[in-house]
Motif scaffolding. Structure first.
Motif, PDB file in Angstrom:
ATOM      1  N   ILE A  57      31.517-104.978 -50.764  1.00 37.00           N
ATOM      2  CA  ILE A  57      32.220-104.750 -51.066  1.00 37.00           C
ATOM      3  C   ILE A  57      33.680-105.833 -49.847  1.00 37.00           C
ATOM      4  CG2 ILE A  57      32.297-103.005 -48.577  1.00 37.00           C
ATOM      5  CD1 ILE A  57      34.219-101.245 -49.886  1.00 37.00           C
ATOM      6  N   SER A  58      32.582-106.286 -49.008  1.00 37.20           N
ATOM      7  CA  SER A  58      33.655-107.304 -48.113  1.00 37.20           C
ATOM      8  C   SER A  58      34.059-108.320 -48.443  1.00 37.20           C
ATOM      9  CB  SER A  58      32.514-107.812 -46.229  1.00 37.20           C
ATOM     10  OG  SER A  58      32.108-106.577 -45.967  1.00 37.20           O
ATOM     11  N   ASN A  59      33.561-109.050 -49.383  1.00 39.09           N
ATOM     12  CA  ASN A  59      33.628-110.084 -50.752  1.00 39.09           C
ATOM     13  C   ASN A  59      35.197-109.584 -50.983  1.00 39.09           C
ATOM     14  OD1 ASN A  59      33.605-112.653 -50.529  1.00 39.09           O
ATOM     15  ND2 ASN A  59      32.339-112.099 -52.234  1.00 39.09           N
ATOM     16  N   SER A  62      36.823-106.794 -51.173  1.00 38.37           N
ATOM     17  CA  SER A  62      37.847-106.353 -50.396  1.00 38.37           C
ATOM     18  C   SER A  62      39.191-107.297 -49.606  1.00 38.37           C
ATOM     19  CB  SER A  62      37.273-105.787 -48.880  1.00 38.37           C
ATOM     20  OG  SER A  62      38.136-105.849 -47.778  1.00 38.37           O
ATOM     21  N   SER A  63      38.029-108.920 -49.200  1.00 39.00           N
ATOM     22  CA  SER A  63      38.974-109.564 -48.391  1.00 39.00           C
ATOM     23  C   SER A  63      39.950-110.693 -50.209  1.00 39.00           C
ATOM     24  CB  SER A  63      38.632-110.713 -47.885  1.00 39.00           C
ATOM     25  OG  SER A  63      37.239-110.691 -48.371  1.00 39.00           O
ATOM     26  N   ILE A  64      39.014-110.661 -50.959  1.00 35.89           N
ATOM     27  CA  ILE A  64      39.798-111.277 -52.078  1.00 35.89           C
ATOM     28  C   ILE A  64      40.964-110.094 -52.986  1.00 35.89           C
ATOM     29  CG2 ILE A  64      39.572-111.558 -54.838  1.00 35.89           C
ATOM     30  CD1 ILE A  64      36.454-112.219 -53.964  1.00 35.89           C
ATOM     31  N   LEU A 114      22.513-100.297 -48.553  1.00 33.63           N
ATOM     32  CA  LEU A 114      23.459-100.334 -48.226  1.00 33.63           C
ATOM     33  C   LEU A 114      23.999-101.838 -47.633  1.00 33.63           C
ATOM     34  CD1 LEU A 114      23.408 -97.651 -45.167  1.00 33.63           C
ATOM     35  CD2 LEU A 114      24.685 -97.671 -47.208  1.00 33.63           C
ATOM     36  N   SER A 115      23.341-102.802 -47.300  1.00 29.90           N
ATOM     37  CA  SER A 115      23.409-104.171 -47.065  1.00 29.90           C
ATOM     38  C   SER A 115      24.095-104.637 -48.353  1.00 29.90           C
ATOM     39  CB  SER A 115      22.225-104.909 -46.534  1.00 29.90           C
ATOM     40  OG  SER A 115      21.509-104.493 -45.855  1.00 29.90           O
ATOM     41  N   HIS A 116      23.992-104.443 -49.799  1.00 33.21           N
ATOM     42  CA  HIS A 116      24.381-105.048 -50.397  1.00 33.21           C
ATOM     43  C   HIS A 116      25.512-104.560 -50.568  1.00 33.21           C
ATOM     44  CE1 HIS A 116      24.044-106.796 -54.577  1.00 33.21           C
ATOM     45  NE2 HIS A 116      24.559-105.424 -54.553  1.00 33.21           N
ATOM     46  N   LYS A 117      26.061-102.980 -50.463  1.00 29.91           N
ATOM     47  CA  LYS A 117      27.011-102.214 -50.540  1.00 29.91           C
ATOM     48  C   LYS A 117      28.227-103.234 -50.252  1.00 29.91           C
ATOM     49  CE  LYS A 117      25.514 -98.261 -52.792  1.00 29.91           C
ATOM     50  NZ  LYS A 117      25.617 -96.484 -53.080  1.00 29.91           N
ATOM     51  N   LEU A 118      27.132-103.515 -48.952  1.00 30.53           N
ATOM     52  CA  LEU A 118      28.715-103.406 -47.408  1.00 30.53           C
ATOM     53  C   LEU A 118      29.125-105.102 -47.670  1.00 30.53           C
ATOM     54  CD1 LEU A 118      30.076-103.181 -45.258  1.00 30.53           C
ATOM     55  CD2 LEU A 118      27.848-103.482 -43.726  1.00 30.53           C
ATOM     56  N   TYR A 119      27.826-106.025 -48.483  1.00 27.13           N
ATOM     57  CA  TYR A 119      28.313-107.332 -48.372  1.00 27.13           C
ATOM     58  C   TYR A 119      29.408-107.456 -50.051  1.00 27.13           C
ATOM     59  CZ  TYR A 119      26.883-112.060 -49.832  1.00 27.13           C
ATOM     60  OH  TYR A 119      27.073-113.641 -50.119  1.00 27.13           O
ATOM     61  N   LEU A 153      35.146-116.860 -56.440  1.00 26.28           N
ATOM     62  CA  LEU A 153      35.532-115.495 -56.085  1.00 26.28           C
ATOM     63  C   LEU A 153      34.321-114.637 -56.770  1.00 26.28           C
ATOM     64  CD1 LEU A 153      39.594-115.303 -56.045  1.00 26.28           C
ATOM     65  CD2 LEU A 153      38.100-116.537 -54.548  1.00 26.28           C
ATOM     66  N   ILE A 178      18.178 -99.134 -46.302  1.00 25.23           N
ATOM     67  CA  ILE A 178      19.196-100.727 -45.723  1.00 25.23           C
ATOM     68  C   ILE A 178      19.277-101.499 -46.466  1.00 25.23           C
ATOM     69  CG2 ILE A 178      18.665-102.243 -44.171  1.00 25.23           C
ATOM     70  CD1 ILE A 178      17.000-100.594 -42.713  1.00 25.23           C
ATOM     71  N   LYS A 179      18.689-101.608 -47.271  1.00 23.16           N
ATOM     72  CA  LYS A 179      18.878-102.836 -48.600  1.00 23.16           C
ATOM     73  C   LYS A 179      20.422-102.498 -49.307  1.00 23.16           C
ATOM     74  CE  LYS A 179      14.774-106.080 -48.356  1.00 23.16           C
ATOM     75  NZ  LYS A 179      14.039-106.552 -49.773  1.00 23.16           N
TER      76      LYS A 179
END
Lengths: 226, 226
Positions: free
Chosen positions: B139-141, B143-145, B132-137, B224, B129-130
DNA sequence: TATTTTAAAGGACAAATGTCATGTTTTTTA
DNA sequence: TAAAAAACATGACATTTGTCCTTTAAAATA
């Protein structure tokens, strides 16, 4: 935001989405039903997280705000979605804005209570992992698409992905919002729509976009978004 | 890829990264040490997953290939990274390519054996979980950048993020690859580098980029990537 | 209904980016 | 070391996209 004191309604939703498959025992007494009206903000970027939520009714808009004032719609959520999974084990501050698109109902649980009461609940952990995996999978995909393809292809992909095979028209609540969703300007989206219209692929009618040539659209979409 | 039969080395790495914090019991007998040479592919898009890996030595390049032949570097991995977390509970096929950048060592465990033997291991679930959370965090970042800012800002962000405070120069193994990483063309990256050079922010020297004016770079990067 | 506000459409121009081509330098390899 | 391959640099031109502005249409509201 308004708390709804309706035990029966709460239990209905717990039943409807089989939340007992992921949670059990005395956590139910910590569940509160909340109602958010259209436009109300549920999570705000950089805030500390207080509640973990299950969305059980309505639609949510997930977006980020950038320093240059631009806004990027990351995705929409519909039931059963969960909010707070990213922050569940890691103590991140909230990193996306979540806003209710219409009148929504959410089951909220104090995040610290949830952490404490689920700390040995492997069913819940499994649920969280599946959710995180799915989000990661989705965003990895859309992220590279956004970067590598021009708006024309992304828009075609978007249309294909919101069609469900039978339906051949799409309600667009608002073109400005759609432009944000695609990470582009209204102006550019407009150009693309005109272009596809000229080519006889779509037709704009009232607030709807009708698909005329699905195959061409499909070709343009290059199977993106899947 | 070559299997390394060196029990002692394997145990060294298990010790070094305290893998016993996440896994326990008889799973150790299922761990194999693999060596991948520079350029060798570890995961290939659309393949079925066979092994879950811990990267314990070397660096990996994670990227996707698009239908138009373009390649997008998603990120680099260094120890301790894990591969296969996305596919651990959901039966997705592999969706990114993973390639060894230099000679790498990975601890591999048959994914089905891992699933079976960790199905009640909450410590391991927490670890997943940690991650996956980190990766999601992350990539979300990014990605929008990537979507909202021009290459100039993204490149500045990249430089700032790979600097570690003291170091003021950056080895670029390859500009084409760097362009891919930023989701742009080599040509455009070159323009940006020239631009920043003219403005006295960086200097290109041999294979290094030296930072002259960190503050200006920082301003350009808009905080960023963090 | 009249007025105000919001959404939509598109012209004009500039900035960002991509593609292609060509020449140069560096690295690899026979 | 000489030849070949790969990486680097950059001009020229086309495409994509953004910003700003004006006009028109639609929707909301007093």
């Amino acid at each position: 935001m308004k708390r709804i004191y309706d035990e029966k309604l709460l239990n209905n939703y717990i039943e409807m989405f089989r939340i007992y498959n992921y949670l059990d025992g005395d956590i139910y007494e910590d569940m509160n039903l909340f109602k958010y009206e259209k436009g109300e903000v549920i999570y705000k970027e950089n805030d500390k997280i207080n509640y973990f939520y299950f969305l059980v009714k309505g639609r949510l808009k997930i977006y980020t705000l950038q320093e240059n004032g631009k806004k990027l719609l990351l995705r929409f959520n519909k039931p059963l979605a969960i909010l707070g999974d990213l922050e569940y084990l890691n103590n991140y501050t909230i990193k996306t804005n979540v806003e209710s698109l219409d009148s929504s109902l959410l089951i909220g649980i104090d995040i610290n209570v949830l952490r404490e009461k689920t700390k040995d609940n492997i069913k819940f952990y499994r649920f969280i992992i599946k959710n995180l995996s799915h989000k990661l999978y989705t965003i990895s995909n859309s992220s590279s698409i956004n970067l590598l393809y021009p708006v024309k292809n992304r828009f075609a992909s978007y249309l294909v992905s919101v069609l469900d095979g039978t339906k051949k028209e799409i309600m667009t609540s608002n073109y400005i919002e759609l432009a944000n969703l695609l990470g582009t300007s209204y102006r550019q989206l407009n150009r693309v729509i005109n272009d596809l219209t000229k080519k006889g692929i779509i037709i704009k009618e009232n607030k709807e976009i009708k698909i005329i040539d699905y195959n061409k659209l499909k070709t343009l979409s290059k199977g993106l978004y899947k």
